[in-house]
Each structure stands twice: as structure tokens, then as C-alpha cells.
Design a protein around this motif. Sequence first.
Motif, PDB file in Angstrom:
ATOM      1  N   CYS A  36     -57.500  35.260  -5.881  1.00 26.90           N
ATOM      2  CA  CYS A  36     -58.217  34.184  -6.837  1.00 26.90           C
ATOM      3  C   CYS A  36     -57.397  33.084  -7.264  1.00 26.90           C
ATOM      4  N   CYS A  39     -56.824  29.477  -6.790  1.00 28.17           N
ATOM      5  CA  CYS A  39     -57.969  28.434  -7.369  1.00 28.17           C
ATOM      6  C   CYS A  39     -58.140  28.479  -8.736  1.00 28.17           C
ATOM      7  N   HIS A  40     -57.945  29.765  -9.515  1.00 25.76           N
ATOM      8  CA  HIS A  40     -58.439  30.047 -10.753  1.00 25.76           C
ATOM      9  C   HIS A  40     -57.145  30.561 -11.742  1.00 25.76           C
ATOM     10  N   LYS A  48     -57.920  24.792 -12.500  1.00 25.35           N
ATOM     11  CA  LYS A  48     -57.355  24.470 -11.198  1.00 25.35           C
ATOM     12  C   LYS A  48     -58.372  23.720 -10.230  1.00 25.35           C
ATOM     13  N   VAL A  49     -58.435  24.303  -8.842  1.00 22.22           N
ATOM     14  CA  VAL A  49     -59.445  23.778  -7.852  1.00 22.22           C
ATOM     15  C   VAL A  49     -60.756  24.446  -8.549  1.00 22.22           C
ATOM     16  N   GLY A  50     -60.849  25.573  -8.947  1.00 25.77           N
ATOM     17  CA  GLY A  50     -61.697  26.392  -9.902  1.00 25.77           C
ATOM     18  C   GLY A  50     -61.641  26.311 -11.168  1.00 25.77           C
ATOM     19  N   MET A 104     -67.739  26.756  -4.289  1.00 22.14           N
ATOM     20  CA  MET A 104     -66.699  27.873  -4.088  1.00 22.14           C
ATOM     21  C   MET A 104     -66.677  28.300  -2.561  1.00 22.14           C
TER      22      MET A 104
END
Length: 129
Positions: A36, A39-40, A48-50, A104
Motif C-alpha cells: 500500500c 500510494c498511501h 499521495k496517489v491515495g 483505487m
Amino acid sequence: MITAVIRSATLVASLFVAAYAHAKDIERGKAAFRKCAACHAVDTTTNKVGPHLGDIMGRTAGTVEGFNFSPAMKKAGKDGLVWDETSLAEYLAAPKTKVPGTRMAFAGIRNDDELANLVTYLAALPELP
């Protein structure tokens, strides 16, 4: 008297084993989080991306300030989705089933032990690094 001492010792030993098993699960969850981490973030401010996940438990879905959620995730939050251990496990097992239309890209975690350990780790945040 001796029976009471034995019961007390057994209880203390059981609590120690349970605490050790819990800590072991958190460490395995931290290892599972590597999937993960691209992105997190696990702090409470870095998107971030998430979105950041440091304070995810009890948070209404789609509500991290400064993060541009999909309309589907925003709607899920407005419809009452609040992240707890159950809802997070359902989402992480099959994101597009739990929140159809989510952005996601992750397909989900199929291994039950890995999923449980990851949720345990996320539930322990932000107290853990």
C-alpha cells in the motif's frame, strides 16, 4: 489458595500470549502494508496517489481534506460508510465490490490472514510508525 495462585498464573500467561500474538499480527500487518505504501502514507497529513491512512478508523469515507476522491467514494461516505475494522476489511478484500466506481486500482487482498493483519496494523495507527 494454591488453586487461586495457579488460576492467576494461568491468566497472566494467557494475557501475555494474547499480547504477544497481537503484536506479532501488527508486525505482519506492517509488512503487508508495503503493498500500500506506494500510494498511501500512514501519518495523518500526507496524501499521495491515495489519501493518508494514519487516522482512518472512525473516519467517514471520502472525507480527507485536500484529497480528490472519486464521486463513488464521496457518495459512499454521504451514504454512511465509516471506516472500522469490518468495513475496511471488506473494502481491502474487494475495493470495487465494496465501493463500485472507486478509483483505487488495487484488486484486493485474497489472503485472510494477510488481510486481518493489515487491518490490525491500520487500526493501531497513528500510535505506530
